[in-house]
Design an enzyme around this catalytic site. Structure first.
Site, mmCIF file in Angstrom:
data_model
loop_
_atom_site.group_PDB
_atom_site.id
_atom_site.type_symbol
_atom_site.label_atom_id
_atom_site.label_comp_id
_atom_site.label_asym_id
_atom_site.label_seq_id
_atom_site.Cartn_x
_atom_site.Cartn_y
_atom_site.Cartn_z
ATOM 1 N N LYS A 133 45.864 49.835 26.920
ATOM 2 C CA LYS A 133 46.650 50.296 25.774
ATOM 3 C C LYS A 133 47.864 51.106 26.246
ATOM 4 O O LYS A 133 48.030 51.340 27.439
ATOM 5 C CB LYS A 133 45.769 51.103 24.815
HETATM 6 C C1 LIG Z 1 41.205 48.225 21.932
HETATM 7 C C2 LIG Z 1 40.998 47.954 20.485
HETATM 8 C C3 LIG Z 1 39.932 48.491 19.756
HETATM 9 C C4 LIG Z 1 38.801 49.241 20.389
HETATM 10 O O1 LIG Z 1 39.158 50.295 21.189
HETATM 11 P P1 LIG Z 1 38.151 50.792 22.344
HETATM 12 O O2 LIG Z 1 38.794 52.053 22.810
HETATM 13 O O3 LIG Z 1 38.136 49.722 23.401
HETATM 14 O O4 LIG Z 1 36.821 51.008 21.734
HETATM 15 C C5 LIG Z 1 39.887 48.259 18.397
HETATM 16 N N1 LIG Z 1 40.806 47.510 17.778
HETATM 17 C C6 LIG Z 1 41.830 46.940 18.448
HETATM 18 C C7 LIG Z 1 42.836 46.124 17.697
HETATM 19 C C8 LIG Z 1 41.950 47.124 19.829
HETATM 20 O O5 LIG Z 1 42.944 46.539 20.497
#
Ligand SMILES: *Cc1c(COP(=O)(O)O)cnc(C)c1O
Length: 388
Positions: free
Chosen positions: A194
């Site tokens: 991210k």
């Molecule tokens: C990464 C992500 C999540 C979940 O986040 P985590 O930190 O991996 O639990 C949820 N929704 C979207 C769209 C994502 O890209």
């Protein structure tokens, strides 16, 4: 020597990030200490939110939000099918049911018409929440989505895991994702791919002080220490979870957040270079479409490819790219087609999500890349698709 492998996404960790973690490790409190609130305040400030609540990861952020909003069995929530599993699963965690909405086959985002269709499918059932996903960093049409949700008596929860630093242009001004202008809450993730990374980590922002308080309580077992109580005293009115983010990771998050302007600028510059370079592969390869008014901090570099027309399967293309040092990924398999959801809700056709899935491929995009890397990816893609 072969050039370094380019994954589709990765973290950018620098010396000051490491120093921030080392300093946190020397503190007395490794968790529930002052670095949590410091990160929350900095985050709220960065996205123009009233309140920010840090938590263990983006999935926990979604789960806590469903709990704190009181979504429960008997409720229905609308989720676009083109997303990560967690956006739908959080609805099931609290016993509510999911109605999957279709998406624009060219952008991957849920459109107001897709939401209207899903709302009519939900029929007379009580729709508690609508969860738009700002796919790839592009921002959904929040004003229209919020107004449809409101007519249905539902709140809006933005899955903003892709969209830290993105904004929506509205009436001549930019509203940052996370500011809560059109929603009850927005959720973020700090997974390494991210925009900022803490390893695992998440954040919820909300304009609602009461909701923020309930989120904080549920994040830590549902415990409260009433002021003036005995030093050991705590009370629990409803069971919560241990979804805390430790001070060690809050220190990292705060150091990363300080770089958001630089990371965002790098991502935008790389996207611009991709758009230029990809013109040479058109029309066989097209970048994902951006909805009007979206001011993205791009998270994923998705291109759309008509694989059958080129006589190359996606798997062959990914393997050939990998052999050339280029990572790629597919975002996402439509969630409505997962065995669990098919078994629960039956076969369902969502042509936009399926058409998006058939053609999409995510190419490397992260601040550690340079323009020559983009050119290398695009020329490798041209080669493996037989377009060079
Ligand atoms: C990464 C992500 C999540 C979940 O986040 P985590 O930190 O991996 O639990 C949820 N929704 C979207 C769209 C994502 O890209």
């Amino acid at each position: 020597m072969a050039p370094p492998f380019l994954p589709y996404g990765r973290q950018t960790i620098e010396d000051d990030d490491i120093a921030a973690v080392a300093a946190a490790l020397r503190d007395d409190l490794l968790t529930t200490g002052p670095r949590v609130e410091a990160f929350e305040m900095a985050f709220a400030d960065a996205v123009g939110a009233e309140h920010a609540v840090a938590c263990a990861n983006g999935t926990a952020a979604l789960h806590l939000t469903m709990l704190a909003l009181g979504v429960r069995e008997g409720d229905v929530c609308i989720v676009p099918s083109t997303t990560f599993l967690a956006t739908a699963n959080c609805v099931r965690y609290v016993g509510a049911e999911v109605v999957f909405a279709d998406v624009d086959p060219d952008s991957g985002l849920m459109r107001p018409d897709d939401l209207a269709q899903a709302l009519s499918e939900a029929g007379p059932k009580s729709v508690a929440a609508v969860l738009p996903v700002h796919m790839r960093g592009d921002v959904a049409d929040l004003p229209a989505i919020a107004s449809l949700a409101e007519s249905a008596g539902a709140v809006v929860v933005e899955d903003a895991c892709h969209a830290l630093g993105s904004a929506l242009r509205h009436e001549g001004a930019d509203a940052l994702v996370g500011s809560g202008r059109w929603s009850s809450a927005s959720t973020f993730s700090f997974h390494p791919v991210k925009t900022i990374a803490t390893g695992e980590g998440g954040m919820i922002t909300t304009p609602d002080a009461g909701l923020a308080e309930r989120l904080r309580r549920l994040r830590s077992h549902g415990m409260v220490r009433p002021p003036g109580g005995d030093p050991w005293w705590y009370e629990m009115a409803e069971p919560g979870f241990n979804y805390r983010l430790p001070d060690i990771l809050c220190a990292l998050g705060q150091a990363q957040l300080a770089k958001l302007p630089r990371f965002a600028a790098a991502r935008r510059a790389l996207l611009a270079r991709y758009l230029e370079a990809l013109a040479s592969l058109a029309p066989a390869v097209r970048p994902a479409a951006s909805p009007p008014n979206s001011q993205a901090t791009p998270h994923l570099m998705c291109v759309l490819i008509d694989f059958p027309a080129l006589g190359v399967t996606r798997r062959e293309a990914m393997e050939a790219l990998k052999a050339r040092g280029v990572g790629s990924q597919v975002h996402y398999i439509p969630v409505h087609s997962q065995p669990y959801y098919q078994a629960r809700y039956g076969e369902k056709r969502l042509p936009g999500a399926e058409a998006w899935y058939d053609r999409t491929l995510s190419l490397p995009l992260y601040p550690g890349m340079d323009m020559a890397d983009v050119d290398r990816v695009v020329s490798a893609l041209g080669e493996v698709l037989g377009l060079a």
